[in-house]
Scaffold this active site. Structure first.
Site, PDB file in Angstrom:
ATOM      1  N   ASP A 123       0.872  -1.175   0.000  1.00 56.80           N
ATOM      2  CA  ASP A 123       0.000   0.000   0.000  1.00 56.80           C
ATOM      3  C   ASP A 123       0.910   1.225   0.000  1.00 56.80           C
ATOM      4  OD1 ASP A 123      -2.118  -1.712   0.213  1.00 56.80           O
ATOM      5  OD2 ASP A 123      -2.618  -1.226   2.284  1.00 56.80           O
ATOM      6  N   ASP A 171     -13.974  -5.192  -2.086  1.00 60.98           N
ATOM      7  CA  ASP A 171     -13.901  -5.127  -0.622  1.00 60.98           C
ATOM      8  C   ASP A 171     -15.265  -5.545  -0.102  1.00 60.98           C
ATOM      9  OD1 ASP A 171     -11.337  -4.106  -0.830  1.00 60.98           O
ATOM     10  OD2 ASP A 171     -11.984  -2.019  -0.719  1.00 60.98           O
TER      11      ASP A 171
END
Lengths: 211, 252
Positions: free
Chosen positions: B11, B130
């Site tokens: 990330d 997600d």
């Protein structure tokens, strides 16, 4: 003078191929090009490809590169990669389109509902690192038997002439993943994304002087 | 035989790799190019970069990072975060990405998935989902980094994305992300069984058994993890060795 021309017909990640070739041949001049004259003048040609075969054939013709690729495939060290392998054959089931017909045979899709020996579903596209059972062609020099290469494809080639086969892989049935004839060598996997084994194959191609 | 893939996930924000818990509380993990090289040396099968930059001013940073990584690392690179148009896909591929991951924009504009895969091939289009459990055996899709409910059923959504041309699904359990208690195996199994395309399990890895469970129980084609690798708890090599010991085919 361009040593290595990477044929650019607007499809796929050519930068990866260029980077990998630069890594193994730092002193060579590498050109990603859609200019037929540069392809004709280069001493070696790499013909990559990603995406769908009908689009690749259309884009190749739209750029007027068909003849340059056919000529290169017949008269100088030439490497096809992925769709660049599939396009060398006569016909593809993907979009039911004719290919370049440099090699006899066809391109077919993996069956759906494939299962492995344990009964787990095998996904299509065939994506990831698979073992390559290779022949004794000089381009395999220094590459272990059953070395893993990175694949991503839903279609594979079925050559009519068994003598061109230079490697196979299993998913779960054996399928051809490399072919060679005279000055031509072509693979289904992506050597530019296959870490050390892939770089070794590219290096062998750069050093290859077929008679 | 085809190997199951281990994919370290980076990330990235403001040029650094960070890791949060359930999408918040970011902790610095280091320089992305350096980390990418380390994982390549350890035998990672692929790398995923998620640009979690909030401000669009910093978008250029991820391109420079990908360019640098692609010059040195010769394994597949997936990049996601902030992909809104076909042009974004093109720019990332040109920077050196092999696949582009689309998350929120797939929900806002599903046609983007169709257009991008028609143009560049489904092999390079990953749809990231997600998901959060809303009832037993039922999961809902969330967007905007997990902040916004969509009302979409995760399994049905994954099937729709496959139909539109996704080549792969990156499936993250928001309930599990950062918790280190293992993947949501029921979610992973439900999605992978419903699809023909590969599924990457993500969210919740705390130890090596969790990776093996994702493949054996979840049926995942690939497993993604971040913090267990970033903070030196395990190397990718150790993960592969462990999985091979459980009879999972890996690239050694």
């Amino acid at each position: 003078m361009v040593d290595i021309a990477v044929v650019d017909y607007g499809m796929g990640n050519l930068r990866s191929v260029q980077q990998a070739v630069r890594k193994v041949a730092p002193n060579a001049s590498v050109s990603v090009t859609d200019d037929a004259k540069i392809i004709a003048a280069a001493s070696r040609v790499i013909f990559p490809g990603q995406g769908a075969m009908p689009d690749c054939m259309r884009e190749l013709d739209a750029r007027g590169l068909r003849q340059a690729v056919l000529d290169a495939a017949r008269n100088k060290p030439f490497m096809g990669i992925c769709i660049g392998l599939q396009m060398l054959f006569e016909h593809s089931a993907e979009g039911d389109v004719p290919g370049l017909g440099v090699l006899s045979g066809e391109v077919v899709r993996f069956a759906s509902e494939l299962k492995d020996a344990q009964g787990n579903k095998l996904k299509v596209p065939h994506m990831g690192w698979n073992q390559v059972h290779h022949g004794d062609h000089v381009l395999w020099e220094g590459i272990e038997q059953d070395a893993r290469f990175y694949f991503v494809h839903s279609y594979y080639v079925r050559p009519r002439d068994a003598t061109v086969v230079q490697a196979s892989s299993d998913y779960p049935q054996p399928f051809v993943c490399a072919v060679a004839r005279d000055n031509l060598f072509a693979v289904q996997f992506h050597p530019e994304k296959s870490a050390a084994a892939g770089l070794k194959l590219l290096q062998n191609f750069i050093n290859w002087n077929p008679v | 035989m085809l190997a199951k893939r281990i994919i370290p996930c980076l990330d990235v924000t403001a040029g650094r790799v960070v890791k949060g818990v359930s999408f918040v509380e970011l902790r610095d993990a280091g320089d992305p190019v350096e980390i990418a090289r380390r994982y390549d040396d350890q035998g990672a099968d692929e790398l995923t970069f998620l640009d979690i930059t909030a401000s669009s001013d910093d978008r250029g940073i991820i391109f420079r990072i990908i360019e640098q990584v692609a010059e040195q690392v010769f394994i597949p690179l997936t990049v996601g975060g902030g992909v809104r148009e076909v042009q974004d896909v093109r720019n990332l591929l040109n920077a050196g990405a092999d696949k582009v991951s689309i998350n929120t924009s797939a929900v806002v504009n599903p046609q983007l998935v169709a257009d991008a895969s028609a143009r560049y091939g489904s092999q390079c289009i990953v749809v990231a989902i997600d998901a959060k459990q809303v009832a037993p055996g039922k999961w809902e899709v969330f967007t905007h980094g997990g902040r916004k409910a969509t009302g979409l059923d995760a399994v049905e959504w994954a099937k729709k994305m496959q139909t539109l041309g996704a080549g792969e699904i990156l499936l993250t359990s928001m309930d599990k992300d950062g918790q280190k208690s293992g993947f949501d195996l029921a979610l992973t199994r439900a999605v992978t069984d419903a699809l023909e395309i590969p599924v990457i399990a993500s969210g919740g890895v705390g130890n090596l058994q969790h990776l093996a469970d994702g493949v054996k129980q979840g049926g995942a084609d690939a497993v993604l993890a971040a913090s267990i690798f970033h903070f030196g708890e395990y190397t990718v090599q150790q993960a592969k060795h462990f999985m091979a010991g459980q009879g999972i085919e890996v690239r050694s």
